[in-house]
Design a protein around this motif. Structure first.
Motif, mmCIF file in Angstrom:
data_model
loop_
_atom_site.group_PDB
_atom_site.id
_atom_site.type_symbol
_atom_site.label_atom_id
_atom_site.label_comp_id
_atom_site.label_asym_id
_atom_site.label_seq_id
_atom_site.Cartn_x
_atom_site.Cartn_y
_atom_site.Cartn_z
ATOM 1 N N MET A 277 32.773 61.696 22.937
ATOM 2 C CA MET A 277 32.004 60.442 23.291
ATOM 3 C C MET A 277 30.788 60.460 24.148
ATOM 4 S SD MET A 277 32.653 57.098 22.420
ATOM 5 C CE MET A 277 32.132 55.434 23.101
ATOM 6 N N ILE A 278 31.257 61.003 25.507
ATOM 7 C CA ILE A 278 30.328 60.994 26.429
ATOM 8 C C ILE A 278 29.128 62.037 26.045
ATOM 9 C CG2 ILE A 278 31.167 62.674 27.788
ATOM 10 C CD1 ILE A 278 29.892 59.614 29.627
ATOM 11 N N ASP A 279 29.458 63.206 25.233
ATOM 12 C CA ASP A 279 28.189 64.165 24.881
ATOM 13 C C ASP A 279 27.200 63.424 23.974
ATOM 14 O OD1 ASP A 279 29.701 65.841 26.508
ATOM 15 O OD2 ASP A 279 30.758 66.857 24.765
ATOM 16 N N GLY A 280 27.679 62.685 23.029
ATOM 17 C CA GLY A 280 26.791 62.053 22.072
ATOM 18 C C GLY A 280 25.959 61.076 22.843
ATOM 19 N N PHE A 281 26.509 60.518 23.815
ATOM 20 C CA PHE A 281 25.472 59.429 24.747
ATOM 21 C C PHE A 281 24.641 60.229 25.638
ATOM 22 C CE2 PHE A 281 24.778 57.312 28.816
ATOM 23 C CZ PHE A 281 24.161 56.331 28.420
ATOM 24 N N ILE A 282 24.975 61.448 26.216
ATOM 25 C CA ILE A 282 23.823 62.095 27.066
ATOM 26 C C ILE A 282 22.973 62.983 26.122
ATOM 27 C CG2 ILE A 282 23.529 64.376 28.280
ATOM 28 C CD1 ILE A 282 26.655 63.434 29.587
ATOM 29 N N LEU A 283 23.311 63.393 25.109
ATOM 30 C CA LEU A 283 22.320 63.643 24.083
ATOM 31 C C LEU A 283 21.154 62.773 23.561
ATOM 32 C CD1 LEU A 283 24.308 66.570 22.027
ATOM 33 C CD2 LEU A 283 22.612 66.803 23.966
ATOM 34 N N SER A 284 21.628 61.646 23.348
ATOM 35 C CA SER A 284 21.136 60.502 22.768
ATOM 36 C C SER A 284 19.897 60.268 23.913
ATOM 37 C CB SER A 284 21.797 59.151 22.199
ATOM 38 O OG SER A 284 22.239 58.748 23.534
ATOM 39 N N LEU A 285 20.231 60.350 25.125
ATOM 40 C CA LEU A 285 19.190 59.887 26.098
ATOM 41 C C LEU A 285 17.835 60.661 26.046
ATOM 42 C CD1 LEU A 285 21.414 59.618 29.153
ATOM 43 C CD2 LEU A 285 20.438 57.608 28.033
ATOM 44 N N LEU B 18 16.506 61.974 22.959
ATOM 45 C CA LEU B 18 15.850 61.781 21.908
ATOM 46 C C LEU B 18 15.199 60.463 21.810
ATOM 47 C CD1 LEU B 18 18.714 62.731 19.364
ATOM 48 C CD2 LEU B 18 16.842 63.840 19.986
ATOM 49 N N TYR B 19 14.025 60.259 21.399
ATOM 50 C CA TYR B 19 13.294 59.145 21.062
ATOM 51 C C TYR B 19 12.333 59.272 19.789
ATOM 52 C CZ TYR B 19 9.393 56.118 21.934
ATOM 53 O OH TYR B 19 8.254 55.081 21.859
ATOM 54 N N PHE B 20 12.992 58.366 18.957
ATOM 55 C CA PHE B 20 12.251 58.120 17.723
ATOM 56 C C PHE B 20 11.174 56.792 17.658
ATOM 57 C CE2 PHE B 20 15.731 60.806 16.877
ATOM 58 C CZ PHE B 20 15.029 62.003 16.459
ATOM 59 N N PRO B 21 9.850 56.935 17.887
ATOM 60 C CA PRO B 21 9.274 55.657 17.923
ATOM 61 C C PRO B 21 9.225 55.006 16.698
ATOM 62 C CG PRO B 21 7.568 57.444 17.928
ATOM 63 C CD PRO B 21 9.236 58.032 17.880
ATOM 64 N N GLU B 22 9.142 53.585 16.673
ATOM 65 C CA GLU B 22 8.952 52.562 15.720
ATOM 66 C C GLU B 22 7.657 52.800 15.084
ATOM 67 O OE1 GLU B 22 11.203 51.031 14.036
ATOM 68 O OE2 GLU B 22 12.952 51.498 15.508
ATOM 69 N N ASP B 23 6.592 52.833 15.832
ATOM 70 C CA ASP B 23 5.290 53.179 15.540
ATOM 71 C C ASP B 23 5.117 54.415 15.312
ATOM 72 O OD1 ASP B 23 2.579 52.660 14.775
ATOM 73 O OD2 ASP B 23 2.032 52.406 17.086
ATOM 74 N N LYS B 24 4.726 54.994 13.871
ATOM 75 C CA LYS B 24 4.775 56.281 13.422
ATOM 76 C C LYS B 24 3.368 56.893 14.054
ATOM 77 C CE LYS B 24 8.830 56.363 11.961
ATOM 78 N NZ LYS B 24 9.855 56.945 12.715
#
Length: 67
Positions: free
Chosen positions: A1-9, A11-17
């Motif tokens: 659970m905590i690993d997924g949270f740390i990895l998601s920090l 990652l950044y996928f902008p809404e504006d392509k």
């Protein structure tokens, strides 16, 4: 659970392509520079290989003339 949270920090996928455009441009420039650099290194390596082969042949012929 905590690993997924740390990895998601990270990652950044902008809404504006359109935010991908500068990254794509810089990636393309660096890719082209890497290709040219690799070709340059290979070209120099082939020249050095030819010089080494010529020197090897010269040394082998000198040894055959002595023996």
């Amino acid at each position: 659970m905590i690993d997924g949270f740390i990895l998601s920090l990270f990652l950044y996928f902008p809404e504006d392509k359109s935010e991908y455009i500068p990254a794509a441009i810089s990636f393309t420039i660096f890719l082209i520079l890497c290709i040219f650099t690799m070709r340059f290194i290979v070209r120099i390596s082939r020249k050095e290989e030819a010089k080494a082969k010529e020197l090897e042949n010269q040394i082998m012929s000198e040894q055959q003339n002595k023996g």
